[in-house]
Write an enzyme that holds these catalytic residues in place. Structure first.
Site, short mmCIF file in Angstrom:
data_model
loop_
_atom_site.label_atom_id
_atom_site.label_comp_id
_atom_site.label_asym_id
_atom_site.label_seq_id
_atom_site.Cartn_x
_atom_site.Cartn_y
_atom_site.Cartn_z
N LYS A 14 52.84 30.01 -23.46
CA LYS A 14 52.24 28.73 -23.46
C LYS A 14 51.27 28.49 -22.04
O LYS A 14 50.44 28.18 -22.36
CB LYS A 14 53.35 27.74 -23.10
CG LYS A 14 54.65 27.44 -24.28
CD LYS A 14 55.46 26.76 -24.21
CE LYS A 14 56.50 26.79 -22.70
NZ LYS A 14 57.05 27.96 -22.68
N ARG A 89 61.07 18.75 -23.45
CA ARG A 89 62.10 19.78 -23.71
C ARG A 89 63.18 19.39 -24.31
O ARG A 89 64.38 20.19 -24.19
CB ARG A 89 62.11 20.37 -22.38
CG ARG A 89 61.65 21.76 -21.99
CD ARG A 89 61.86 22.29 -20.79
NE ARG A 89 61.73 23.46 -20.36
CZ ARG A 89 60.71 24.28 -19.96
NH1 ARG A 89 59.49 23.68 -19.67
NH2 ARG A 89 60.84 25.45 -19.59
N ARG A 128 56.67 39.56 -15.45
CA ARG A 128 56.09 38.77 -14.84
C ARG A 128 56.85 38.48 -13.49
O ARG A 128 56.32 38.36 -12.35
CB ARG A 128 56.05 37.29 -15.58
CG ARG A 128 55.21 36.32 -14.99
CD ARG A 128 55.36 34.85 -15.73
NE ARG A 128 56.82 34.06 -15.86
CZ ARG A 128 56.98 33.28 -16.46
NH1 ARG A 128 56.05 32.58 -17.18
NH2 ARG A 128 58.12 32.67 -16.70
N ARG A 134 58.55 33.49 -8.85
CA ARG A 134 59.33 32.62 -9.47
C ARG A 134 60.84 33.02 -9.30
O ARG A 134 61.16 34.19 -9.81
CB ARG A 134 59.02 32.09 -11.03
CG ARG A 134 57.67 31.52 -10.86
CD ARG A 134 57.33 31.17 -12.30
NE ARG A 134 58.36 30.52 -13.14
CZ ARG A 134 58.26 29.86 -14.54
NH1 ARG A 134 57.10 29.74 -15.06
NH2 ARG A 134 59.27 29.28 -15.18
N ARG A 145 68.15 30.40 -19.40
CA ARG A 145 66.85 29.25 -20.07
C ARG A 145 66.86 29.52 -21.49
O ARG A 145 66.45 28.56 -21.95
CB ARG A 145 65.63 30.10 -19.23
CG ARG A 145 65.63 29.38 -17.74
CD ARG A 145 64.22 30.39 -16.97
NE ARG A 145 63.26 29.84 -17.67
CZ ARG A 145 62.17 30.66 -17.07
NH1 ARG A 145 62.20 31.83 -16.50
NH2 ARG A 145 60.88 30.35 -17.32
#
Ligand SMILES: Nc1ncnc2c1ncn2[C@@H]1O[C@H](COP(=O)(O)OP(=O)(O)OP(=O)(O)O)[C@@H](O)[C@H]1O
Ligand SMILES: Nc1ncnc2c1ncn2[C@@H]1O[C@H](COP(=O)(O)O)[C@@H](O)[C@H]1O
Ligand SMILES: [Mg+2]
Length: 196
Positions: A14, A89, A128, A134, A145
């Site tokens: 996204k 969400r 990532r 993060r 998640r």
């Protein structure tokens, strides 16, 4: 106005595609994840409240993110449209967004949902995590998640499917191919405006 929701699970691309879409179409990018990370970096009370949820892979309370979006819509009242990334969400967030947009005499134009296999999502997020900094980019938190996504976020697609607003786009392949597929679904909204 042209208002697009770029929908999909964590790691579906996204953010990557949002950067390209806003460059091509001039929409205002509203990523609740980015906004929350900025609040954390600024050490605001909102950031401190959000951080404990985010680090565990849980959702930040609806009223917090809805309030942030309301503020952003107000600040960008002259925008030609918005690209929502990571919001809504939950169904409660979707209903609140629909109301906030209708107060501004507009609505969601399209929900573009990126489809990516779970194995690829986990691979991308772990990769990532090597550079993102993060705290939620690790295998354990991504599994949480994904569970939250299935339970709380997938029903948002059903909410907009009832309104015939959802289109699924394959999210695996080159970034350029995916961008062209997304652009092909967004461009007609701009053409329709010119013809009006
Ligand atoms: N088409 C693609 N093929 C392979 N890797 C990709 C592709 N698109 C994005 N990626 C990579 O996958 C990772 C996740 O992408 P991105 O950050 O855009 O996802 P996201 O949907 O915004 O995730 P999140 O919801 O966790 O913020 C990034 O490291 C990105 O570079
Ligand atoms: N719309 C949201 N509702 C609740 N919590 C959210 C929302 N958007 C982001 N968050 C929190 O931030 C992290 C990271 O979000 P990304 O979109 O993946 O950057 C997410 O796990 C939630 O904790
Ligand atoms: Mg993102």
């Amino acid at each position: 106005m042209v208002n697009i929701i770029l929908f999909g699970p964590p790691g579906s691309g996204k953010g990557t595609q949002s950067d390209k879409i806003v460059a091509r179409f001039g929409l205002v990018h509203l990523s609740t994840g980015n906004l929350l990370r900025q609040e954390i970096a600024d050490k605001t009370p909102l950031g401190l409240e959000a951080q404990s949820f985010m680090d565990k892979g849980q959702l930040v309370p609806d009223e917090v993110v809805i309030g942030m979006i309301d503020t952003c819509l107000e600040k960008n009242s002259e925008a030609k449209g918005f690209l929502f990334d990571g919001f809504p969400r939950t169904v409660a967030q979707a209903e609140a967004l629909d109301k906030l947009l209708s107060l501004r005499k507009t609505a969601i134009s399209k929900v573009l949902a990126l489809d990516v296999s779970e194995t690829e999502l986990v691979r991308r997020i772990v990769e990532r995590g090597k550079i993102s900094g993060r705290p939620d980019d690790n295998e354990e938190t991504v599994m949480k998640r994904l569970q939250v996504y299935r339970n709380e976020t997938e029903p948002v697609a059903a909410h907009y499917a009832q309104l015939q607003k959802v289109e699924h786009i394959p999210g695996e392949g080159s970034e350029a191919e995916i961008f062209e597929a997304l652009s092909g679904r967004i461009a007609p909204f701009f053409l329709a405006k010119v013809e009006e």
